[in-house]
Design a protein around this motif. Structure first.
Motif, PDB file in Angstrom:
ATOM      1  N   GLN A 199      -0.821  10.255 -12.511  1.00 17.79           N
ATOM      2  CA  GLN A 199      -0.374   9.962 -11.202  1.00 17.79           C
ATOM      3  C   GLN A 199       0.087  11.311 -10.664  1.00 17.79           C
ATOM      4  O   GLN A 199      -0.022  11.663  -9.473  1.00 17.79           O
TER       5      GLN A 199
ATOM      6  N   ASP B  60      -0.001   7.265  -6.363  1.00 22.08           N
ATOM      7  CA  ASP B  60       0.082   6.144  -5.468  1.00 22.08           C
ATOM      8  C   ASP B  60       0.960   4.983  -5.903  1.00 22.08           C
ATOM      9  O   ASP B  60       0.893   4.482  -7.071  1.00 22.08           O
ATOM     10  N   TYR B  61       2.130   5.161  -5.294  1.00 23.17           N
ATOM     11  CA  TYR B  61       3.248   4.305  -5.608  1.00 23.17           C
ATOM     12  C   TYR B  61       3.133   2.780  -5.787  1.00 23.17           C
ATOM     13  O   TYR B  61       3.743   2.410  -6.521  1.00 23.17           O
TER      14      TYR B  61
ATOM     15  N   GLU C 277       0.874  -1.176   0.079  1.00 26.69           N
ATOM     16  CA  GLU C 277      -0.187  -0.153   0.041  1.00 26.69           C
ATOM     17  C   GLU C 277       0.949   1.169   0.094  1.00 26.69           C
ATOM     18  O   GLU C 277       2.171   1.192   0.352  1.00 26.69           O
ATOM     19  N   HIS C 278       0.120   2.323  -0.487  1.00 24.77           N
ATOM     20  CA  HIS C 278       0.867   3.637  -0.444  1.00 24.77           C
ATOM     21  C   HIS C 278       1.536   4.245   0.822  1.00 24.77           C
ATOM     22  O   HIS C 278       2.793   4.366   0.920  1.00 24.77           O
ATOM     23  N   ARG C 279       0.856   4.005   1.886  1.00 27.64           N
ATOM     24  CA  ARG C 279       1.264   4.581   3.056  1.00 27.64           C
ATOM     25  C   ARG C 279       2.536   3.461   3.401  1.00 27.64           C
ATOM     26  O   ARG C 279       3.399   4.229   4.223  1.00 27.64           O
TER      27      ARG C 279
ATOM     28  N   ASN D  69      -3.530  -3.470  -6.366  1.00 29.73           N
ATOM     29  CA  ASN D  69      -2.515  -2.611  -7.053  1.00 29.73           C
ATOM     30  C   ASN D  69      -2.557  -2.811  -8.520  1.00 29.73           C
ATOM     31  O   ASN D  69      -2.662  -1.975  -9.393  1.00 29.73           O
TER      32      ASN D  69
ATOM     33  N   GLU E 180      -5.756  -2.027 -10.182  1.00 30.24           N
ATOM     34  CA  GLU E 180      -6.030  -0.622 -10.441  1.00 30.24           C
ATOM     35  C   GLU E 180      -5.183  -0.026 -11.441  1.00 30.24           C
ATOM     36  O   GLU E 180      -5.925   0.886 -12.272  1.00 30.24           O
TER      37      GLU E 180
END
Length: 259
Positions: free
Chosen positions: A217, A223-224, A19-21, A37, A40
């Protein structure tokens, strides 16, 4: 160098499943396996149409390059004389000409032929720019094959065409496969010509779709995890192909330098 590249590849794969965080909280932690991911990235970047376009172009252009280059490589590799040496040098010089140098006259020509924003026009460009390297590679490979087989075929009354088709071409299978795979990998990752000559999203290739996804993006907030999933979608097919056939590629490259 191998260890560093493998580490970068492993980090890319792991990051694409996070996840991004999580990426910013602990960049080197074990992934949470966020498979969403990939879904998406595929949906947001319209990878479906782009992947189909890339697949069609690579599946047609790479074999076409080998089909055109094989007779030329055989003729140059088995001929003795100044003309053959000069033509071989001509193809070698073609490898050193950057496509960026000729892109403007190419665009003018393609525009006059109504082949801009056209997948067939992109196919022609891919075949053309790939020919110098492929001819040069196959010339060295055909030159390394035993001359006794060709002489025996000539004594038995075989023509040059029949000798090429029934004897020399099967012997050159490793070199042909090497040329095919190297062209497939190069064309799959090609972005510059597609960026210049493709103008609509329904004709874009996978690298173009990834570039558009990167731009999207940047404007909407990156969103890495999804971003690395998109990069992985582009890189992984050719990486698996190289892992599967890497030994054959090296064999074809080294056998072609024996003379």
């Amino acid at each position: 160098m191998v260890v560093v590249n493998l580490a970068v590849l492993a980090w890319m794969l792991i990051t694409s499943l996070r996840e991004h965080r999580e990426i910013f909280a602990s960049p080197f932690a074990w992934p949470s396996f966020a498979w969403d991911n990939y879904a998406e990235a595929w949906r947001s970047a319209d990878f479906g149409v782009a992947a189909a376009n890339s697949l069609v172009l690579v599946a047609t252009a790479a074999p076409a390059v080998v089909v055109v280059a094989a007779p030329a490589g055989y003729a140059l590799g088995r001929s003795i004389g100044r003309a053959a040496a000069s033509l071989t040098l001509y193809f070698a010089l073609g490898i050193g000409v950057p496509v960026q140098v000729i892109v403007i006259p190419l665009f003018v020509l393609m525009e006059r032929l109504s082949l801009v924003n056209n997948l067939f026009g992109l196919f022609l460009l891919y075949v053309t720019v790939s020919l110098p390297f492929t001819v040069f590679l196959l010339t060295g490979y055909f030159a390394s094959l035993p001359a006794e087989l060709e002489e025996a075929a000539a004594i038995d009354g075989a023509s040059r065409l029949r000798t090429f088709w029934t004897i020399m071409l099967p012997l050159a299978r490793s070199g042909l496969i090497t040329a095919l795979i190297l062209n497939a990998i190069g064309l799959w990752n090609e972005a510059f010509l597609a960026l210049v000559f493709v103008q609509s999203t329904d004709k874009q290739t996978l690298p173009l779709a990834l570039l558009g996804f990167l731009a999207k993006q940047q404007y909407s907030g990156a969103d890495y995890g999804v971003l690395f999933a998109g990069v992985t979608i582009l890189v992984l097919p050719m990486l698996l192909l190289y892992v599967w056939l890497g030994r054959r590629i090296v064999e074809g490259m080294t056998l072609g330098t024996g003379k």
